[in-house]
Design a protein around this motif. Structure first.
Motif, PDB file in Angstrom:
ATOM      1  N   GLU A  68       0.902  -1.324  -0.026  1.00 51.68           N
ATOM      2  CA  GLU A  68       0.032  -0.145   0.083  1.00 51.68           C
ATOM      3  C   GLU A  68       0.923   1.294  -0.117  1.00 51.68           C
ATOM      4  OE1 GLU A  68      -2.761  -0.274   3.172  1.00 51.68           O
ATOM      5  OE2 GLU A  68      -3.568  -2.064   2.415  1.00 51.68           O
ATOM      6  N   PRO A  69       1.405   1.862  -1.148  1.00 49.89           N
ATOM      7  CA  PRO A  69       2.315   2.904  -1.181  1.00 49.89           C
ATOM      8  C   PRO A  69       1.550   4.216  -0.809  1.00 49.89           C
ATOM      9  CG  PRO A  69       1.670   2.073  -3.361  1.00 49.89           C
ATOM     10  CD  PRO A  69       1.174   1.172  -2.637  1.00 49.89           C
ATOM     11  N   PHE A  70       0.345   3.964  -0.985  1.00 50.24           N
ATOM     12  CA  PHE A  70      -0.499   5.624  -0.839  1.00 50.24           C
ATOM     13  C   PHE A  70      -0.894   5.598   0.589  1.00 50.24           C
ATOM     14  CE2 PHE A  70      -0.927   4.281  -5.351  1.00 50.24           C
ATOM     15  CZ  PHE A  70      -0.524   5.296  -5.844  1.00 50.24           C
ATOM     16  N   ALA A  71      -0.574   4.722   1.629  1.00 48.72           N
ATOM     17  CA  ALA A  71      -0.850   4.818   2.903  1.00 48.72           C
ATOM     18  C   ALA A  71      -0.063   5.933   3.550  1.00 48.72           C
ATOM     19  CB  ALA A  71      -0.505   3.644   3.888  1.00 48.72           C
ATOM     20  N   PHE A  72      -0.661   6.659   4.400  1.00 45.99           N
ATOM     21  CA  PHE A  72      -0.447   7.859   5.274  1.00 45.99           C
ATOM     22  C   PHE A  72       1.026   7.580   5.776  1.00 45.99           C
ATOM     23  CE2 PHE A  72       0.324  10.776   8.743  1.00 45.99           C
ATOM     24  CZ  PHE A  72       0.508  11.906   8.090  1.00 45.99           C
ATOM     25  N   GLU A  73       1.106   6.268   6.482  1.00 46.74           N
ATOM     26  CA  GLU A  73       2.495   6.195   7.134  1.00 46.74           C
ATOM     27  C   GLU A  73       3.737   5.925   6.200  1.00 46.74           C
ATOM     28  OE1 GLU A  73      -0.584   4.502   7.556  1.00 46.74           O
ATOM     29  OE2 GLU A  73      -1.184   4.895   9.425  1.00 46.74           O
ATOM     30  N   ARG A  74       3.367   5.529   5.119  1.00 52.51           N
ATOM     31  CA  ARG A  74       4.291   5.227   4.159  1.00 52.51           C
ATOM     32  C   ARG A  74       4.711   6.704   3.400  1.00 52.51           C
ATOM     33  NH1 ARG A  74       5.363   1.325   0.677  1.00 52.51           N
ATOM     34  NH2 ARG A  74       5.133   0.009   2.234  1.00 52.51           N
ATOM     35  N   TYR A  79       8.782  10.837   3.089  1.00 48.21           N
ATOM     36  CA  TYR A  79       8.971  12.166   3.550  1.00 48.21           C
ATOM     37  C   TYR A  79      10.128  12.786   4.449  1.00 48.21           C
ATOM     38  CZ  TYR A  79       8.076  17.394   4.277  1.00 48.21           C
ATOM     39  OH  TYR A  79       8.418  18.751   4.219  1.00 48.21           O
ATOM     40  N   ASN A  80       9.867  11.778   5.458  1.00 48.73           N
ATOM     41  CA  ASN A  80      10.803  12.135   6.700  1.00 48.73           C
ATOM     42  C   ASN A  80      12.331  11.898   6.210  1.00 48.73           C
ATOM     43  OD1 ASN A  80       8.910  13.051   8.521  1.00 48.73           O
ATOM     44  ND2 ASN A  80       8.507  11.062   9.332  1.00 48.73           N
ATOM     45  N   GLN A  81      12.403  10.834   5.364  1.00 50.22           N
ATOM     46  CA  GLN A  81      13.686  10.297   5.035  1.00 50.22           C
ATOM     47  C   GLN A  81      14.369  11.299   3.917  1.00 50.22           C
ATOM     48  OE1 GLN A  81      14.756   6.280   4.023  1.00 50.22           O
ATOM     49  NE2 GLN A  81      12.995   5.331   5.257  1.00 50.22           N
ATOM     50  N   LEU A  82      13.629  12.093   3.116  1.00 50.48           N
ATOM     51  CA  LEU A  82      14.167  12.996   2.062  1.00 50.48           C
ATOM     52  C   LEU A  82      14.051  14.209   2.167  1.00 50.48           C
ATOM     53  CD1 LEU A  82      12.850  10.819  -1.207  1.00 50.48           C
ATOM     54  CD2 LEU A  82      14.894  10.754  -0.055  1.00 50.48           C
ATOM     55  N   LEU A 104      10.957   0.206   1.666  1.00 51.80           N
ATOM     56  CA  LEU A 104      10.008   0.165   2.657  1.00 51.80           C
ATOM     57  C   LEU A 104       8.991  -0.847   2.134  1.00 51.80           C
ATOM     58  CD1 LEU A 104       9.375   3.797   3.434  1.00 51.80           C
ATOM     59  CD2 LEU A 104      10.783   2.189   4.831  1.00 51.80           C
ATOM     60  N   ALA A 105       8.504  -1.116   1.029  1.00 53.49           N
ATOM     61  CA  ALA A 105       7.785  -2.036   0.778  1.00 53.49           C
ATOM     62  C   ALA A 105       8.467  -3.489   0.639  1.00 53.49           C
ATOM     63  CB  ALA A 105       7.505  -2.023  -0.985  1.00 53.49           C
TER      64      ALA A 105
END
Length: 247
Positions: A68-74, A79-82, A104-105
């Motif tokens: 689920e790449p569109f999940a908010f957690e993902r 965003y936090n990493q980049l 992550l997937a």
């Protein structure tokens, strides 16, 4: 997909993003847009692969493509990493978004995959392939006794698999049974070099086999490397430790 095709796709995604979006800033929303456009570009440029993925066998195992790449957690994790390194949308940022998302997937899939294999393998003691997959999972978790128990079941069904005999040799080596490990490593080397290797068979319980299994690939170089590790242990014992005990 080769490097030139990847570069072409990244540039196409960037071009479409610039045409469709007014804001160039890197935001949580932009990650969703990049992933959506990326999926669109992949489907357009790889119709045969997209069709193959859409028609992959359905089974009881977790599937990497159920991600689920569109999940908010993902989105937040990407965003936090980049966000400290990138402020605006660029081809390099788009590449990084897909790299981080893929990582992550895979991590999420491996967690579900490992749990699945560990939960089912005891119900398939006569299935060489499931026990082979379980041996790999246990070996990576450093549970070498369980890994050896599983690969022994695979070897019973297919004693001419270089993959199986190599894994068995690695388990024995980790358990300190060096001479027995050496025997199985030489057997694996023999099978590889004389091209007598029988690949793992996955025929009995196909609806339980994962579409994206974590497998092991042996090679003559890998086997020789493990044999050299045993030789170094022998040398350490005979020339450094044994004199201390006998002096």
């Amino acid at each position: 997909m080769n490097r030139s095709n990847i570069d072409k796709s990244i540039n196409e995604i960037f071009s479409l993003y610039k045409k469709r979006k007014m804001i160039d800033s890197f935001t949580l929303e932009s990650i969703q847009d990049i992933l959506e456009i990326g999926n669109e570009v992949f489907m357009k440029n790889n119709p045969d692969e997209a069709d193959r993925l859409a028609n992959r066998p359905k089974n009881n195992a977790p599937d990497l493509l159920d991600d689920e790449p569109f999940a908010f957690e993902r989105t937040m994790e990407i965003y936090n990493q980049l966000s400290d390194s990138y402020k605006e949308i660029s081809p390099e940022l788009i590449r990084k978004v897909f790299q981080v998302n893929s990582k992550l997937a895979w991590e999420a899939y491996r967690k579900k995959y490992d749990e699945y294999i560990i939960n089912i393998y005891k119900d398939f003691s006569d299935d060489e392939y499931i026990n082979y997959l379980a041996a790999i999972v246990f070996y990576e978790k450093k549970d070498f006794d369980s890994a050896l128990s599983c690969i022994n079941k695979s070897v019973v069904h297919n004693s001419t698999s270089a993959n199986y005999t190599h894994i068995k040799g690695m388990c024995l080596m980790q358990l300190g049974e060096f001479e027995t490990a050496r025997t199985f490593l030489y057997q694996a080397l023999f099978l590889v070099e004389l091209k007598q290797d029988t690949p793992p068979k996955h025929e009995k319980n196909k609806k339980y086999y994962p579409n994206y299994p974590v497998e092991f690939q042996t090679s003559a170089a890998h086997i020789r490397s493990d044999l050299n590790k045993i030789d170094r242990v022998d040398s350490l014992y005979n020339y450094q430790l044994l004199p201390l005990f006998t002096s």
